[in-house]
Each structure stands twice: as structure tokens, then as C-alpha cells.
Design a protein around this motif. Structure first.
Motif, PDB file in Angstrom:
ATOM      1  N   LYS A  84       0.279   1.089  -7.893  1.00 35.28           N
ATOM      2  CA  LYS A  84       1.603   0.513  -8.396  1.00 35.28           C
ATOM      3  C   LYS A  84       2.164  -0.784  -7.566  1.00 35.28           C
ATOM      4  CE  LYS A  84       6.608   1.670  -9.258  1.00 35.28           C
ATOM      5  NZ  LYS A  84       7.438   2.724  -9.139  1.00 35.28           N
ATOM      6  N   ALA A  85       1.812  -0.640  -6.193  1.00 34.80           N
ATOM      7  CA  ALA A  85       2.029  -1.740  -5.281  1.00 34.80           C
ATOM      8  C   ALA A  85       1.235  -2.985  -5.621  1.00 34.80           C
ATOM      9  CB  ALA A  85       2.176  -1.291  -3.954  1.00 34.80           C
ATOM     10  N   LEU A  86      -0.272  -2.766  -6.146  1.00 38.00           N
ATOM     11  CA  LEU A  86      -1.273  -3.801  -6.527  1.00 38.00           C
ATOM     12  C   LEU A  86      -0.782  -4.396  -7.742  1.00 38.00           C
ATOM     13  CD1 LEU A  86      -3.416  -5.182  -5.690  1.00 38.00           C
ATOM     14  CD2 LEU A  86      -4.908  -3.288  -6.788  1.00 38.00           C
ATOM     15  N   ASN A  87      -0.403  -3.258  -8.668  1.00 42.10           N
ATOM     16  CA  ASN A  87      -0.110  -4.083  -9.932  1.00 42.10           C
ATOM     17  C   ASN A  87       1.441  -4.848  -9.792  1.00 42.10           C
ATOM     18  OD1 ASN A  87      -2.081  -2.506 -11.319  1.00 42.10           O
ATOM     19  ND2 ASN A  87      -0.725  -0.781 -11.793  1.00 42.10           N
ATOM     20  N   LYS A  88       2.132  -4.435  -8.972  1.00 44.31           N
ATOM     21  CA  LYS A  88       3.416  -5.413  -8.689  1.00 44.31           C
ATOM     22  C   LYS A  88       2.863  -6.580  -8.280  1.00 44.31           C
ATOM     23  CE  LYS A  88       7.604  -5.323  -6.508  1.00 44.31           C
ATOM     24  NZ  LYS A  88       8.790  -4.715  -5.525  1.00 44.31           N
ATOM     25  N   LYS A  89       2.034  -6.477  -7.330  1.00 46.37           N
ATOM     26  CA  LYS A  89       1.602  -8.015  -6.633  1.00 46.37           C
ATOM     27  C   LYS A  89       0.769  -8.930  -7.643  1.00 46.37           C
ATOM     28  CE  LYS A  89       0.915  -6.292  -1.782  1.00 46.37           C
ATOM     29  NZ  LYS A  89       0.107  -6.171  -0.872  1.00 46.37           N
ATOM     30  N   ARG A  90       0.212  -8.188  -8.444  1.00 47.99           N
ATOM     31  CA  ARG A  90      -0.575  -8.865  -9.535  1.00 47.99           C
ATOM     32  C   ARG A  90       0.268  -9.656 -10.517  1.00 47.99           C
ATOM     33  NH1 ARG A  90      -5.560  -4.473 -10.894  1.00 47.99           N
ATOM     34  NH2 ARG A  90      -6.977  -4.958  -9.037  1.00 47.99           N
ATOM     35  N   ALA A  91       1.200  -8.762 -10.879  1.00 42.85           N
ATOM     36  CA  ALA A  91       2.241  -9.035 -11.869  1.00 42.85           C
ATOM     37  C   ALA A  91       3.001 -10.468 -11.352  1.00 42.85           C
ATOM     38  CB  ALA A  91       3.290  -8.206 -12.103  1.00 42.85           C
ATOM     39  N   GLU A  92       3.586 -10.406  -9.974  1.00 38.95           N
ATOM     40  CA  GLU A  92       4.163 -11.274  -9.303  1.00 38.95           C
ATOM     41  C   GLU A  92       3.106 -12.470  -9.017  1.00 38.95           C
ATOM     42  OE1 GLU A  92       5.300  -9.757  -5.649  1.00 38.95           O
ATOM     43  OE2 GLU A  92       6.947  -8.722  -6.171  1.00 38.95           O
ATOM     44  N   ALA A  93       2.041 -12.519  -8.728  1.00 39.30           N
ATOM     45  CA  ALA A  93       0.870 -13.467  -8.691  1.00 39.30           C
ATOM     46  C   ALA A  93       0.811 -14.183 -10.110  1.00 39.30           C
ATOM     47  CB  ALA A  93      -0.327 -13.078  -8.191  1.00 39.30           C
ATOM     48  N   GLN A  94       0.852 -13.343 -11.071  1.00 38.55           N
ATOM     49  CA  GLN A  94       0.677 -14.066 -12.559  1.00 38.55           C
ATOM     50  C   GLN A  94       1.961 -14.684 -12.924  1.00 38.55           C
ATOM     51  OE1 GLN A  94      -0.253 -10.980 -15.392  1.00 38.55           O
ATOM     52  NE2 GLN A  94      -0.545 -12.528 -16.957  1.00 38.55           N
ATOM     53  N   ALA A  95       2.979 -14.155 -12.504  1.00 40.41           N
ATOM     54  CA  ALA A  95       4.284 -14.690 -12.970  1.00 40.41           C
ATOM     55  C   ALA A  95       4.303 -16.365 -11.980  1.00 40.41           C
ATOM     56  CB  ALA A  95       5.592 -13.858 -12.360  1.00 40.41           C
ATOM     57  N   TYR A  96       3.754 -15.893 -10.618  1.00 38.04           N
ATOM     58  CA  TYR A  96       3.958 -17.487  -9.978  1.00 38.04           C
ATOM     59  C   TYR A  96       2.923 -18.399 -10.656  1.00 38.04           C
ATOM     60  CZ  TYR A  96       3.083 -20.717  -6.202  1.00 38.04           C
ATOM     61  OH  TYR A  96       3.093 -21.521  -5.253  1.00 38.04           O
ATOM     62  N   GLU A 192      -3.893 -17.201  -4.931  1.00 40.62           N
ATOM     63  CA  GLU A 192      -3.247 -15.774  -5.123  1.00 40.62           C
ATOM     64  C   GLU A 192      -3.933 -14.531  -4.958  1.00 40.62           C
ATOM     65  OE1 GLU A 192       0.047 -15.407  -5.184  1.00 40.62           O
ATOM     66  OE2 GLU A 192       0.201 -17.562  -4.729  1.00 40.62           O
ATOM     67  N   ILE A 193      -5.220 -14.778  -5.467  1.00 41.83           N
ATOM     68  CA  ILE A 193      -6.381 -13.782  -5.564  1.00 41.83           C
ATOM     69  C   ILE A 193      -6.760 -13.347  -4.279  1.00 41.83           C
ATOM     70  CG2 ILE A 193      -8.671 -12.977  -6.099  1.00 41.83           C
ATOM     71  CD1 ILE A 193      -8.165 -14.720  -8.681  1.00 41.83           C
ATOM     72  N   ASP A 194      -6.808 -14.560  -3.319  1.00 48.16           N
ATOM     73  CA  ASP A 194      -7.255 -14.155  -1.883  1.00 48.16           C
ATOM     74  C   ASP A 194      -6.131 -13.322  -1.207  1.00 48.16           C
ATOM     75  OD1 ASP A 194      -9.672 -15.409  -2.218  1.00 48.16           O
ATOM     76  OD2 ASP A 194      -9.055 -17.306  -1.714  1.00 48.16           O
ATOM     77  N   TYR A 195      -4.998 -13.849  -1.647  1.00 49.69           N
ATOM     78  CA  TYR A 195      -3.846 -13.395  -0.784  1.00 49.69           C
ATOM     79  C   TYR A 195      -3.584 -11.829  -1.241  1.00 49.69           C
ATOM     80  CZ  TYR A 195       1.043 -12.196   0.276  1.00 49.69           C
ATOM     81  OH  TYR A 195       1.916 -11.508   0.671  1.00 49.69           O
ATOM     82  N   ILE A 196      -4.079 -11.287  -2.484  1.00 43.34           N
ATOM     83  CA  ILE A 196      -3.665 -10.162  -2.898  1.00 43.34           C
ATOM     84  C   ILE A 196      -4.921  -9.209  -2.257  1.00 43.34           C
ATOM     85  CG2 ILE A 196      -4.094  -8.494  -4.834  1.00 43.34           C
ATOM     86  CD1 ILE A 196      -2.757 -10.630  -6.642  1.00 43.34           C
ATOM     87  N   LEU A 197      -6.290  -9.714  -2.113  1.00 33.35           N
ATOM     88  CA  LEU A 197      -7.237  -8.978  -1.586  1.00 33.35           C
ATOM     89  C   LEU A 197      -6.862  -8.678  -0.152  1.00 33.35           C
ATOM     90  CD1 LEU A 197     -10.264 -10.510  -3.525  1.00 33.35           C
ATOM     91  CD2 LEU A 197      -9.183  -8.202  -3.821  1.00 33.35           C
ATOM     92  N   GLN A 198      -6.374  -9.861   0.447  1.00 30.09           N
ATOM     93  CA  GLN A 198      -6.180  -9.791   1.966  1.00 30.09           C
ATOM     94  C   GLN A 198      -4.920  -8.815   2.645  1.00 30.09           C
ATOM     95  OE1 GLN A 198      -5.667 -13.691   3.288  1.00 30.09           O
ATOM     96  NE2 GLN A 198      -7.854 -14.332   3.048  1.00 30.09           N
ATOM     97  N   ASN A 199      -3.909  -8.647   1.573  1.00 33.85           N
ATOM     98  CA  ASN A 199      -2.915  -7.828   1.961  1.00 33.85           C
ATOM     99  C   ASN A 199      -2.831  -6.503   1.269  1.00 33.85           C
ATOM    100  OD1 ASN A 199      -1.009  -9.867   3.409  1.00 33.85           O
ATOM    101  ND2 ASN A 199      -1.857 -11.154   1.960  1.00 33.85           N
ATOM    102  N   SER A 200      -3.935  -6.094   0.546  1.00 38.19           N
ATOM    103  CA  SER A 200      -4.018  -4.838  -0.237  1.00 38.19           C
ATOM    104  C   SER A 200      -4.558  -3.820   0.553  1.00 38.19           C
ATOM    105  CB  SER A 200      -4.817  -4.883  -1.607  1.00 38.19           C
ATOM    106  OG  SER A 200      -5.056  -3.728  -2.137  1.00 38.19           O
ATOM    107  N   ASN A 201      -3.879  -2.747   0.569  1.00 36.25           N
ATOM    108  CA  ASN A 201      -4.183  -1.520   1.337  1.00 36.25           C
ATOM    109  C   ASN A 201      -5.471  -0.672   0.899  1.00 36.25           C
ATOM    110  OD1 ASN A 201      -2.388  -1.955   3.393  1.00 36.25           O
ATOM    111  ND2 ASN A 201      -0.726  -0.403   1.983  1.00 36.25           N
ATOM    112  N   LEU A 202      -5.793  -1.189  -0.441  1.00 38.26           N
ATOM    113  CA  LEU A 202      -6.985  -0.544  -0.956  1.00 38.26           C
ATOM    114  C   LEU A 202      -8.236  -0.907  -0.255  1.00 38.26           C
ATOM    115  CD1 LEU A 202      -6.035  -0.861  -4.800  1.00 38.26           C
ATOM    116  CD2 LEU A 202      -5.835   1.219  -3.174  1.00 38.26           C
ATOM    117  N   SER A 203      -8.389  -2.185   0.208  1.00 42.34           N
ATOM    118  CA  SER A 203      -9.651  -2.469   0.891  1.00 42.34           C
ATOM    119  C   SER A 203      -9.886  -1.687   2.322  1.00 42.34           C
ATOM    120  CB  SER A 203      -9.606  -3.975   1.210  1.00 42.34           C
ATOM    121  OG  SER A 203      -8.629  -4.220   1.978  1.00 42.34           O
TER     122      SER A 203
END
Length: 204
Positions: A84-96, A192-203
Motif C-alpha cells: 500500500k505504501a509503495l503504491n502510494k509512493k508510485r501514485a505520488e511519483a506518477q502525479a509529480y 523518481e524511480i531511483d527514489y522509490i527503489l532507495q526508500n522502499s522497505n521491500l528491498s
């Protein structure tokens, strides 16, 4: 005698694993057997001793299974929260990125409008100069070496050449602006993709 089962017995009983509840019921039934007149106490004690060991094993296995189920449920909840958090980040990145794209499109449209106005202004100036030359089609220049006449066809050819050069320069400026916009959009998307990957807890 009265049996004291303590407060909140119903809730505690319902929260107990089914296998544990059945074991408790079996133990109570076995205890009731000792009260029957036909029960041989020595035999019942031996049977009860074995039954208690089996009950302990069943209770331990039931709680171990319940613990594993609770751990799995917690893992699933955590996974869902991360997704859910990752989807939110993706949505925010896509909106940006979408907002950035719209801003760049507006800038490009404004630059394109200015280039069109510049081209129109150049066309007006060319027409103005062409009209001036057309008013004096027979202009003759005298030089020491003789007379030199500039024909209308030569003037039109020069003006057409200037017009073509200006149009090519304007088209080149528009193409450079479009390429710059595309490069900015690619860079923003990669950032934005690099930011999501660096800050995602899934990794982790």
C-alpha cells in the motif's frame, strides 16, 4: 461444589484453539470416569498418566500451529502495508511526473507561440522589404566600372533564400526545444524511480 473458571471465561474459551478445547473436554470426560463405581482406580491412574502426556503433546502442537498462523497473518498484514505504501509512493511519483510533463508542455507551447510570432514578424518584415523593392523595380546603380542593374528576380531569390534560412532556423529551435523536453521528462522519471527503489522497505 462450584467450579470457578475465572472472569471472561467465554471470551478466553473462544480464543483458544479448537484442538486445545477438545483436549480439555477429553480430560474432563476422563476425570468424570473416575467417579463411576465400575472404574478401577489403579487402571484409571495408569490410563490418566498416559492421557495427560498425550494431552500435553496435543496442546503444545496446537499452540505452535496457532503461533505459526499468527506470524503468517502478521507477515501478510506487513506485506499489504508495504504494498500500500509503495503504491502510494508510485501514485505520488506518477502525479509529480504528470505535473512536470504538463508544466513542460506549457513551456513548450509558450516557446512555440513565441517562435510562431517571430516567424510571422519575419514574414511581415520580408513582405515589407519586398514591397519596397517592388516600388523601385528599375533601380540602377552606377559604378566607376559601368552600370549595374539589380533585377526583380534576383531580389526575390535573395528574399526567398533569407525566408528559407529563417524557417529552417525556427524549425531547428523548435526541434531542440522538443528534445530538451523529452530529456527532462526521462530524467525526472528516472529520478523518481531511483527514489522509490532507495526508500522502499521491500528491498530490505
Amino acid at each position: 461444589m462450584a467450579l470457578n473458571v475465572g472472569p471472561d471465561f467465554k471470551q478466553r474459551w473462544l480464543n483458544t484453539p479448537e484442538a486445545v478445547r477438545q483436549t480439555f473436554i477429553d480430560d474432563l470426560s476422563r476425570i468424570c470416569d473416575v467417579l463411576k463405581p465400575e472404574t478401577v482406580l489403579e487402571e484409571w491412574l495408569l490410563y490418566d498418566q498416559k492421557s495427560q502426556l498425550e494431552s500435553e503433546r496435543r496442546i503444545e502442537a496446537a499452540y505452535a500451529q496457532r503461533k505459526a498462523e499468527l506470524i503468517e497473518e502478521a507477515r501478510i498484514r506487513r506485506q499489504q502495508a508495504l504494498e500500500k505504501a509503495l503504491n502510494k509512493k508510485r501514485a505520488e511519483a506518477q502525479a509529480y511526473a504528470e505535473q512536470l510533463r504538463r508544466d513542460e508542455e506549457l513551456k513548450f507551447a509558450e516557446q512555440n507561440r513565441k517562435l510562431i510570432e517571430m516567424r510571422q514578424q519575419l514574414d511581415l518584415e520580408i513582405q515589407h522589404y519586398t514591397a519596397r523593392y517592388q516600388k523601385n523595380p528599375e533601380q540602377v546603380l552606377d559604378f566607376s566600372a559601368g552600370q549595374y542593374r539589380i533585377e526583380d528576380s534576383q531580389i526575390r531569390s535573395e528574399l526567398d533564400s533569407v525566408r528559407l534560412r529563417l524557417e529552417l532556423e525556427a524549425e531547428s529551435a523548435i526541434e531542440q526545444t522538443v528534445n530538451a523536453l523529452r530529456d527532462k521528462l526521462r530524467a525526472a522519471a528516472k529520478e523518481e524511480i531511483d527514489y522509490i527503489l532507495q526508500n522502499s522497505n521491500l528491498s530490505q
